[in-house]
Design an enzyme around this catalytic site. Sequence first.
Site, PDB file in Angstrom:
ATOM      1  N   SER A 103     -50.900  -8.501  28.453  1.00 12.44           N
ATOM      2  CA  SER A 103     -50.152  -8.602  27.203  1.00 12.44           C
ATOM      3  C   SER A 103     -49.769  -7.222  26.700  1.00 12.44           C
ATOM      4  O   SER A 103     -50.490  -6.243  26.942  1.00 12.44           O
ATOM      5  CB  SER A 103     -51.054  -9.286  26.177  1.00 12.44           C
ATOM      6  OG  SER A 103     -50.561  -9.100  24.878  1.00 12.44           O
ATOM      7  N   TYR A 127     -59.490 -10.702  21.578  1.00 12.52           N
ATOM      8  CA  TYR A 127     -58.514 -11.219  22.536  1.00 12.52           C
ATOM      9  C   TYR A 127     -57.864 -10.067  23.303  1.00 12.52           C
ATOM     10  O   TYR A 127     -57.817 -10.055  24.530  1.00 12.52           O
ATOM     11  CB  TYR A 127     -57.430 -12.052  21.818  1.00 12.52           C
ATOM     12  CG  TYR A 127     -56.225 -12.289  22.691  1.00 12.52           C
ATOM     13  CD1 TYR A 127     -56.277 -13.176  23.747  1.00 12.52           C
ATOM     14  CD2 TYR A 127     -55.027 -11.569  22.485  1.00 12.52           C
ATOM     15  CE1 TYR A 127     -55.179 -13.367  24.593  1.00 12.52           C
ATOM     16  CE2 TYR A 127     -53.931 -11.750  23.307  1.00 12.52           C
ATOM     17  CZ  TYR A 127     -54.015 -12.651  24.355  1.00 12.52           C
ATOM     18  OH  TYR A 127     -52.934 -12.826  25.187  1.00 12.52           O
ATOM     19  N   LYS A 164     -58.035  -8.641  27.438  1.00 14.99           N
ATOM     20  CA  LYS A 164     -56.935  -8.323  28.368  1.00 14.99           C
ATOM     21  C   LYS A 164     -57.126  -6.917  28.959  1.00 14.99           C
ATOM     22  O   LYS A 164     -56.906  -6.710  30.146  1.00 14.99           O
ATOM     23  CB  LYS A 164     -55.579  -8.401  27.653  1.00 14.99           C
ATOM     24  CG  LYS A 164     -55.173  -9.813  27.263  1.00 14.99           C
ATOM     25  CD  LYS A 164     -54.988 -10.696  28.482  1.00 14.99           C
ATOM     26  CE  LYS A 164     -54.695 -12.129  28.117  1.00 14.99           C
ATOM     27  NZ  LYS A 164     -54.806 -13.063  29.256  1.00 14.99           N
TER      28      LYS A 164
HETATM   29  P1  NAD Z   1     -51.747 -21.634  26.879  1.00 15.72           P
HETATM   30  O1  NAD Z   1     -52.956 -21.754  26.031  1.00 15.72           O
HETATM   31  O2  NAD Z   1     -50.624 -22.563  26.635  1.00 15.72           O
HETATM   32  O3  NAD Z   1     -52.151 -21.741  28.441  1.00 15.72           O
HETATM   33  C1  NAD Z   1     -53.415 -21.325  28.916  1.00 15.72           C
HETATM   34  C2  NAD Z   1     -53.982 -22.488  29.726  1.00 15.72           C
HETATM   35  O4  NAD Z   1     -55.263 -22.095  30.244  1.00 15.72           O
HETATM   36  C3  NAD Z   1     -54.208 -23.745  28.900  1.00 15.72           C
HETATM   37  O5  NAD Z   1     -53.586 -24.842  29.546  1.00 15.72           O
HETATM   38  C4  NAD Z   1     -55.721 -23.904  28.853  1.00 15.72           C
HETATM   39  O6  NAD Z   1     -56.104 -25.268  28.809  1.00 15.72           O
HETATM   40  C5  NAD Z   1     -56.134 -23.208  30.135  1.00 15.72           C
HETATM   41  N1  NAD Z   1     -57.510 -22.679  30.130  1.00 15.72           N
HETATM   42  C6  NAD Z   1     -58.080 -21.815  29.249  1.00 15.72           C
HETATM   43  N2  NAD Z   1     -59.365 -21.588  29.608  1.00 15.72           N
HETATM   44  C7  NAD Z   1     -59.596 -22.304  30.744  1.00 15.72           C
HETATM   45  C8  NAD Z   1     -60.729 -22.490  31.582  1.00 15.72           C
HETATM   46  N3  NAD Z   1     -61.901 -21.896  31.331  1.00 15.72           N
HETATM   47  N4  NAD Z   1     -60.601 -23.294  32.664  1.00 15.72           N
HETATM   48  C9  NAD Z   1     -59.433 -23.925  32.926  1.00 15.72           C
HETATM   49  N5  NAD Z   1     -58.323 -23.795  32.169  1.00 15.72           N
HETATM   50  C10 NAD Z   1     -58.418 -22.986  31.083  1.00 15.72           C
HETATM   51  O7  NAD Z   1     -51.264 -20.117  26.784  1.00 15.72           O
HETATM   52  P2  NAD Z   1     -49.929 -19.446  27.302  1.00 15.72           P
HETATM   53  O8  NAD Z   1     -49.128 -19.055  26.132  1.00 15.72           O
HETATM   54  O9  NAD Z   1     -49.332 -20.268  28.380  1.00 15.72           O
HETATM   55  O10 NAD Z   1     -50.524 -18.099  27.913  1.00 15.72           O
HETATM   56  C11 NAD Z   1     -50.892 -17.976  29.271  1.00 15.72           C
HETATM   57  C12 NAD Z   1     -51.565 -16.636  29.473  1.00 15.72           C
HETATM   58  O11 NAD Z   1     -50.690 -15.600  29.050  1.00 15.72           O
HETATM   59  C13 NAD Z   1     -52.848 -16.461  28.671  1.00 15.72           C
HETATM   60  O12 NAD Z   1     -53.783 -15.756  29.461  1.00 15.72           O
HETATM   61  C14 NAD Z   1     -52.407 -15.605  27.497  1.00 15.72           C
HETATM   62  O13 NAD Z   1     -53.445 -14.823  26.987  1.00 15.72           O
HETATM   63  C15 NAD Z   1     -51.333 -14.734  28.132  1.00 15.72           C
HETATM   64  N6  NAD Z   1     -50.352 -14.238  27.157  1.00 15.72           N
HETATM   65  C16 NAD Z   1     -49.708 -15.112  26.334  1.00 15.72           C
HETATM   66  C17 NAD Z   1     -48.816 -14.635  25.377  1.00 15.72           C
HETATM   67  C18 NAD Z   1     -48.120 -15.585  24.439  1.00 15.72           C
HETATM   68  O14 NAD Z   1     -47.653 -15.138  23.394  1.00 15.72           O
HETATM   69  N7  NAD Z   1     -47.992 -16.881  24.757  1.00 15.72           N
HETATM   70  C19 NAD Z   1     -48.563 -13.260  25.272  1.00 15.72           C
HETATM   71  C20 NAD Z   1     -49.221 -12.385  26.141  1.00 15.72           C
HETATM   72  C21 NAD Z   1     -50.117 -12.888  27.087  1.00 15.72           C
HETATM   73  N1  UFG Z   2     -44.983 -13.199  11.343  1.00 12.49           N
HETATM   74  C1  UFG Z   2     -44.637 -13.572  10.061  1.00 12.49           C
HETATM   75  N2  UFG Z   2     -45.031 -14.801   9.623  1.00 12.49           N
HETATM   76  C2  UFG Z   2     -45.743 -15.668  10.399  1.00 12.49           C
HETATM   77  C3  UFG Z   2     -46.081 -15.274  11.702  1.00 12.49           C
HETATM   78  C4  UFG Z   2     -45.689 -14.034  12.145  1.00 12.49           C
HETATM   79  O1  UFG Z   2     -44.005 -12.825   9.335  1.00 12.49           O
HETATM   80  O2  UFG Z   2     -46.085 -16.776   9.923  1.00 12.49           O
HETATM   81  C5  UFG Z   2     -44.515 -11.890  11.858  1.00 12.49           C
HETATM   82  C6  UFG Z   2     -45.643 -10.957  12.265  1.00 12.49           C
HETATM   83  O3  UFG Z   2     -46.078 -10.209  11.168  1.00 12.49           O
HETATM   84  C7  UFG Z   2     -44.944 -10.118  13.353  1.00 12.49           C
HETATM   85  C8  UFG Z   2     -43.957 -11.099  13.993  1.00 12.49           C
HETATM   86  O4  UFG Z   2     -43.772 -12.133  13.041  1.00 12.49           O
HETATM   87  O5  UFG Z   2     -44.210  -9.073  12.759  1.00 12.49           O
HETATM   88  C9  UFG Z   2     -44.462 -11.705  15.287  1.00 12.49           C
HETATM   89  O6  UFG Z   2     -45.746 -12.286  15.072  1.00 12.49           O
HETATM   90  P1  UFG Z   2     -46.429 -13.262  16.143  1.00 12.49           P
HETATM   91  O7  UFG Z   2     -47.722 -13.720  15.539  1.00 12.49           O
HETATM   92  O8  UFG Z   2     -45.477 -14.306  16.593  1.00 12.49           O
HETATM   93  O9  UFG Z   2     -46.673 -12.322  17.401  1.00 12.49           O
HETATM   94  P2  UFG Z   2     -47.497 -10.958  17.530  1.00 12.49           P
HETATM   95  O10 UFG Z   2     -46.528  -9.902  17.960  1.00 12.49           O
HETATM   96  O11 UFG Z   2     -48.336 -10.694  16.346  1.00 12.49           O
HETATM   97  O12 UFG Z   2     -48.512 -11.327  18.713  1.00 12.49           O
HETATM   98  C10 UFG Z   2     -48.050 -11.791  19.969  1.00 12.49           C
HETATM   99  C11 UFG Z   2     -49.086 -12.712  20.617  1.00 12.49           C
HETATM  100  C12 UFG Z   2     -50.317 -11.950  20.976  1.00 12.49           C
HETATM  101  C13 UFG Z   2     -49.988 -10.751  21.793  1.00 12.49           C
HETATM  102  C14 UFG Z   2     -48.943  -9.904  21.089  1.00 12.49           C
HETATM  103  C15 UFG Z   2     -48.494  -8.743  21.937  1.00 12.49           C
HETATM  104  O13 UFG Z   2     -49.453 -13.732  19.713  1.00 12.49           O
HETATM  105  O14 UFG Z   2     -51.146 -12.783  21.765  1.00 12.49           O
HETATM  106  O15 UFG Z   2     -47.792 -10.704  20.796  1.00 12.49           O
HETATM  107  O16 UFG Z   2     -47.985  -9.225  23.121  1.00 12.49           O
HETATM  108  F1  UFG Z   2     -51.114 -10.022  21.969  1.00 12.49           F
END
Ligand code: NAD
Ligand code: UFG
Length: 333
Positions: free
Chosen positions: A124, A148, A152
């Site tokens: 991330s 979290y 990572k």
């Molecule tokens: P998500 O929660 O939709 O998908 C993660 C999946 O992993 C889920 O289906 C959950 O059931 C499964 N899981 C979690 N722990 C498990 C375990 N112990 N055994 C089996 N399955 C398990 O999340 P996502 O948005 O698809 O994100 C996927 C990956 O990308 C995550 O590692 C997340 O941290 C990373 N990531 C996501 C974002 C974002 O904003 N969505 C940003 C940066 C990184």
């Molecule tokens: N924000 C609002 N109101 C809300 C939610 C968010 O104003 O109700 C603003 C936040 O302050 C930020 C922007 O919208 O400026 C984006 O916020 P998000 O919560 O959507 O995303 P973040 O950038 O805070 O975090 C995301 C993922 C994290 C990851 C990070 C960096 O949720 O898991 O991007 O990749 F770590």
Amino acid sequence: MKVLVAGGAGYIGTHTCVELIQAGYEVIIADNLCNSKMDAVYRTEQIIGQKIPFYLVNISVKSEIEPVFMENKIDGIIHFAGLKAVGESVEQPIEYYQNNLNCTLMLCEMMKKYNVKKMVFSSSATVYGDNEVPFTEDMPLLPATNPYGESKVIGERILQDFIVAHPDYAVSLLRYFNPIGAHESGLIGEDPEGIPSNLMPYISQVASGKLSKLKIFGNDYPTSDGTGVRDYIHVVDLAKGHVKAIEQLEKNAGVYIYNLGTGRGTSVLELVTTFEKVNQVKVPYQIVGRRAGDIAECYAGVEKAKNELCWAAEKNVEDMCRDTWRWQCYSIK
Ligand code: NAD
Ligand code: UFG
């Protein structure tokens, strides 16, 4: 090539399964559905018109995950499995470290035992902390401000050490910026439990009338309009980045690190107005104080992924807003 998609029932995982299968890969999903539903897998199967082998297992538990490796000749892993809510990770740090790190460690153990030499890992942009924008892969990482993010940073470190000990293996660390949007079929997308903490699901639930008003966290940041700036990337572009990453690992050994973003920053207010405009809806909002732990600006340097992976995001913020709304209107109950 047979790819195990760990956490493949989730938001990014389902979209990646579609792209992998369309690119000719064989896919198996392992997921315990702790943050996803079986319905998402059925809908993924509907998009691609074929069944996907699915294992309902906790990836961090050896007795559950090992049969997947015993029953299948797996060539590579895309590892999405993890818990991802920043706020929840502050309240439940042990659960986050336990789940996220044990999934990674267990998959490494299986890779060694079953001679699986390729892994793509979901990292991330959070690993950069509050660095200078644009964030580039060669920047020193700053300490994460929550468990979290730290999981990572440690996950990346574990995999780098793993490759030092096994130089014939290959790992790709993909640092995602802010994935939003949904598949254009409207069949799969993000469906968070309870009140969303991320901006896009919140906007879309306000537009649908499920929530009354968006709270914008701060308009006094040093950005063009004072609201926070992020690099929003369409989840389908992100999914395609994984196909490129696994392709690269097929031919190479070692560690590869890439940002997956667009390189373009969008403010909260810009995202709200774009959503309103392309979908012809209203998103009432109110400016409130800053959210603890938020940074002003975050966007990716994208040259490395472009040059080495031959990948660049193709969809714009309008596409992201349109596809999110289609998913919200037709699929979320
Ligand atoms: P998500 O929660 O939709 O998908 C993660 C999946 O992993 C889920 O289906 C959950 O059931 C499964 N899981 C979690 N722990 C498990 C375990 N112990 N055994 C089996 N399955 C398990 O999340 P996502 O948005 O698809 O994100 C996927 C990956 O990308 C995550 O590692 C997340 O941290 C990373 N990531 C996501 C974002 C974002 O904003 N969505 C940003 C940066 C990184
Ligand atoms: N924000 C609002 N109101 C809300 C939610 C968010 O104003 O109700 C603003 C936040 O302050 C930020 C922007 O919208 O400026 C984006 O916020 P998000 O919560 O959507 O995303 P973040 O950038 O805070 O975090 C995301 C993922 C994290 C990851 C990070 C960096 O949720 O898991 O991007 O990749 F770590």
